[in-house]
Design a protein around this motif. Structure first.
Motif, PDB file in Angstrom:
ATOM      1  N   ASP A  13       2.784  -2.418   9.165  1.00  0.00           N
ATOM      2  CA  ASP A  13       3.220  -1.149   8.610  1.00  0.00           C
ATOM      3  C   ASP A  13       4.646  -0.872   9.075  1.00  0.00           C
ATOM      4  N   TRP A  14       5.580  -0.980   8.143  1.00  0.00           N
ATOM      5  CA  TRP A  14       6.986  -0.863   8.485  1.00  0.00           C
ATOM      6  C   TRP A  14       7.535   0.501   8.093  1.00  0.00           C
ATOM      7  N   SER A  15       6.639   1.424   7.765  1.00  0.00           N
ATOM      8  CA  SER A  15       7.111   2.667   7.177  1.00  0.00           C
ATOM      9  C   SER A  15       8.108   3.421   8.061  1.00  0.00           C
ATOM     10  N   GLU A  16       7.941   3.308   9.397  1.00  0.00           N
ATOM     11  CA  GLU A  16       8.832   4.073  10.266  1.00  0.00           C
ATOM     12  C   GLU A  16      10.277   3.593  10.195  1.00  0.00           C
ATOM     13  N   SER A  17      10.441   2.269   9.954  1.00  0.00           N
ATOM     14  CA  SER A  17      11.805   1.739   9.921  1.00  0.00           C
ATOM     15  C   SER A  17      12.542   2.233   8.678  1.00  0.00           C
ATOM     16  N   LYS A  18      11.822   2.918   7.791  1.00  0.00           N
ATOM     17  CA  LYS A  18      12.447   3.362   6.557  1.00  0.00           C
ATOM     18  C   LYS A  18      13.462   4.478   6.780  1.00  0.00           C
ATOM     19  N   THR A  19      13.442   5.092   7.931  1.00  0.00           N
ATOM     20  CA  THR A  19      14.375   6.181   8.198  1.00  0.00           C
ATOM     21  C   THR A  19      15.827   5.733   8.071  1.00  0.00           C
ATOM     22  N   VAL A  20      16.081   4.425   8.145  1.00  0.00           N
ATOM     23  CA  VAL A  20      17.470   3.965   8.072  1.00  0.00           C
ATOM     24  C   VAL A  20      17.809   3.487   6.667  1.00  0.00           C
ATOM     25  N   GLN A  21      16.938   3.746   5.703  1.00  0.00           N
ATOM     26  CA  GLN A  21      17.244   3.272   4.355  1.00  0.00           C
ATOM     27  C   GLN A  21      18.487   3.962   3.796  1.00  0.00           C
TER      28      GLN A  21
ATOM     29  N   ASP B  27       0.810  -1.208   0.000  1.00  0.00           N
ATOM     30  CA  ASP B  27       0.000   0.000   0.000  1.00  0.00           C
ATOM     31  C   ASP B  27       0.855   1.274   0.000  1.00  0.00           C
ATOM     32  N   GLY B  28       2.130   1.143  -0.415  1.00  0.00           N
ATOM     33  CA  GLY B  28       3.001   2.313  -0.487  1.00  0.00           C
ATOM     34  C   GLY B  28       2.552   3.272  -1.585  1.00  0.00           C
TER      35      GLY B  28
ATOM     36  N   ALA C 216       8.735  -1.683  -2.675  1.00  0.00           N
ATOM     37  CA  ALA C 216       9.868  -2.606  -2.785  1.00  0.00           C
ATOM     38  C   ALA C 216      10.558  -2.697  -1.426  1.00  0.00           C
ATOM     39  N   TYR C 217      10.735  -1.541  -0.767  1.00  0.00           N
ATOM     40  CA  TYR C 217      11.396  -1.543   0.541  1.00  0.00           C
ATOM     41  C   TYR C 217      10.552  -2.286   1.572  1.00  0.00           C
ATOM     42  N   LYS C 218       9.257  -2.047   1.529  1.00  0.00           N
ATOM     43  CA  LYS C 218       8.368  -2.677   2.513  1.00  0.00           C
ATOM     44  C   LYS C 218       8.414  -4.208   2.376  1.00  0.00           C
ATOM     45  N   LYS C 219       8.345  -4.671   1.122  1.00  0.00           N
ATOM     46  CA  LYS C 219       8.382  -6.127   0.887  1.00  0.00           C
ATOM     47  C   LYS C 219       9.715  -6.712   1.336  1.00  0.00           C
ATOM     48  N   ALA C 220      10.828  -6.032   0.972  1.00  0.00           N
ATOM     49  CA  ALA C 220      12.152  -6.573   1.292  1.00  0.00           C
ATOM     50  C   ALA C 220      12.398  -6.561   2.800  1.00  0.00           C
ATOM     51  N   SER C 221      12.080  -5.445   3.460  1.00  0.00           N
ATOM     52  CA  SER C 221      12.402  -5.338   4.885  1.00  0.00           C
ATOM     53  C   SER C 221      11.494  -6.238   5.726  1.00  0.00           C
ATOM     54  N   PHE C 222      10.237  -6.323   5.343  1.00  0.00           N
ATOM     55  CA  PHE C 222       9.294  -7.204   6.053  1.00  0.00           C
ATOM     56  C   PHE C 222       9.775  -8.652   5.974  1.00  0.00           C
ATOM     57  N   THR C 223      10.130  -9.073   4.779  1.00  0.00           N
ATOM     58  CA  THR C 223      10.544 -10.469   4.569  1.00  0.00           C
ATOM     59  C   THR C 223      11.852 -10.760   5.304  1.00  0.00           C
TER      60      THR C 223
ATOM     61  N   LEU D 268      -1.849  11.338 -17.289  1.00  0.00           N
ATOM     62  CA  LEU D 268      -2.706  10.903 -16.171  1.00  0.00           C
ATOM     63  C   LEU D 268      -2.008  11.162 -14.827  1.00  0.00           C
ATOM     64  N   ASN D 269      -1.045  12.080 -14.851  1.00  0.00           N
ATOM     65  CA  ASN D 269      -0.311  12.436 -13.622  1.00  0.00           C
ATOM     66  C   ASN D 269       0.326  11.235 -12.923  1.00  0.00           C
ATOM     67  N   GLY D 270       0.859  10.319 -13.700  1.00  0.00           N
ATOM     68  CA  GLY D 270       1.591   9.185 -13.108  1.00  0.00           C
ATOM     69  C   GLY D 270       0.771   7.931 -12.874  1.00  0.00           C
ATOM     70  N   VAL D 271      -0.532   8.023 -13.084  1.00  0.00           N
ATOM     71  CA  VAL D 271      -1.417   6.851 -12.955  1.00  0.00           C
ATOM     72  C   VAL D 271      -1.147   5.925 -14.159  1.00  0.00           C
ATOM     73  N   PRO D 272      -1.253   4.578 -14.059  1.00  0.00           N
ATOM     74  CA  PRO D 272      -1.681   3.801 -12.893  1.00  0.00           C
ATOM     75  C   PRO D 272      -0.604   3.610 -11.818  1.00  0.00           C
ATOM     76  N   GLY D 273       0.678   3.823 -12.118  1.00  0.00           N
ATOM     77  CA  GLY D 273       1.717   3.787 -11.086  1.00  0.00           C
ATOM     78  C   GLY D 273       1.693   2.535 -10.226  1.00  0.00           C
ATOM     79  N   VAL D 274       1.691   2.736  -8.894  1.00  0.00           N
ATOM     80  CA  VAL D 274       1.727   1.575  -7.985  1.00  0.00           C
ATOM     81  C   VAL D 274       0.459   0.724  -8.064  1.00  0.00           C
ATOM     82  N   HIS D 275      -0.570   1.232  -8.769  1.00  0.00           N
ATOM     83  CA  HIS D 275      -1.805   0.461  -8.909  1.00  0.00           C
ATOM     84  C   HIS D 275      -1.867  -0.273 -10.247  1.00  0.00           C
ATOM     85  N   SER D 276      -0.727  -0.378 -10.953  1.00  0.00           N
ATOM     86  CA  SER D 276      -0.732  -0.933 -12.308  1.00  0.00           C
ATOM     87  C   SER D 276      -1.378  -2.318 -12.407  1.00  0.00           C
TER      88      SER D 276
END
Ligand code: ITT
Length: 238
Positions: free
Chosen positions: A224-232, A48-49, A56-63, A83-91
């Motif tokens: 939701d691992w978004s907070e751990s992203k600060t160390v990317q 849901d990024g 990609a980060y969420k999948k890799a770090s979670f796993t 389309l302003n970047g659509v479909p993008g992550v919803h492709s």
């Protein structure tokens, strides 16, 4: 495999084609690439990024965190300028949850009806994470145009309407080898392979520095691992 594997890396996908592609491309390095199917039931990551990088980060770090070993994940899709970047992550699910490639193409062509700007690009992000959080990122982009009518039988997804001017044909009319040389995924993978010795050194360093945490099963309900992203960390700096 060239020599005895020094490390097992899990590819965060159940897609057998993708797994074979990564195993083939990394076959000369001392690593063993496994897929999620080699590890039994593991909770699905919610993609849901807002960006390919997020997913990609969420999948890799979670796993990596769940299994306690380094993990690679990729995310990709089509971005359309008008389309302003659509479909993008919803492709994958542009026309709905169970949409087929044809449904997605039909929706895209409908949205673009009457629009003269047909510029589009495929984008891909590959993320390699260790269980403690840090990750390396590789990106690839490939620019083309969306044509009005699908053409060609090869490829998948939006390939039949993605016209690549340098080839003078759509990706569905190109053969796979030809496509892989210029595609978003092909470029990101090529960069990863070029730097893979450095990536391996980086992984070893990170794994030695930080005693791997015990596999963490506590956040399955709310992953939701978004907070751990600060160390990317971007790119290998070894
Ligand atoms: P995972 O299970 O590994 O996540 P996926 O099928 O969701 O694989 P991606 O995230 O890589 O695949 O791609 C998402 C969507 O973007 C895919 O379903 C296609 O509609 C589109 N797409 C990505 N790469 C493409 C390509 O090379 N050609 C055509 N369409 C592509």
């Amino acid at each position: 495999m060239a020599s005895k594997p020094e490390m097992i890396i899990v590819l965060a996908t159940r897609n057998k084609g993708k797994t074979r592609e990564f195993q083939e491309i990394l076959k000369n390095f001392p690593v063993e690439i496994r897929s999620l199917d080699d590890f039994g039931p593991i909770p699905e990551v919610v993609e849901d990024g807002k960006t390919f990088d997020d997913n990609a980060y969420k999948k890799a770090s979670f796993t990596a965190k769940v299994l306690g070993i380094p993990a690679i994940a990729d995310d990709s899709g089509l971005v359309v300028e008008a389309l302003n970047g659509v479909p993008g992550v919803h492709s994958a699910r542009y026309a709905g949850q169970n949409a087929t490639d044809q449904d997605n193409i039909n929706k895209l062509l409908k949205e673009l009806e009457g629009k003269t700007n047909r510029k589009a690009a495929f984008e891909c992000v590959i993320s390699i994470a260790v269980p403690s959080g840090p990750a390396l990122t590789y990106e690839g982009r490939c620019e083309g145009e969306i044509i009005n009518e699908p053409r060609g039988e090869g490829g998948f997804g939006y390939d039949p309407v993605f016209y690549y001017p340098e080839f003078g044909k759509t990706f569905a009319e190109a053969d796979l080898q030809e496509k892989n040389k210029v595609s978003h995924r092909g470029k990101a993978l090529a960069e990863l392979v070029d730097e893979f010795d450095k990536v391996l050194a980086w992984l070893k360093q990170r794994l030695a520095e930080v005693k791997p945490p015990k596999p963490d099963h506590s956040q399955f309900e709310n992953n939701d691992w978004s907070e751990s992203k600060t160390v990317q960390i971007k790119k290998a700096a070894v």
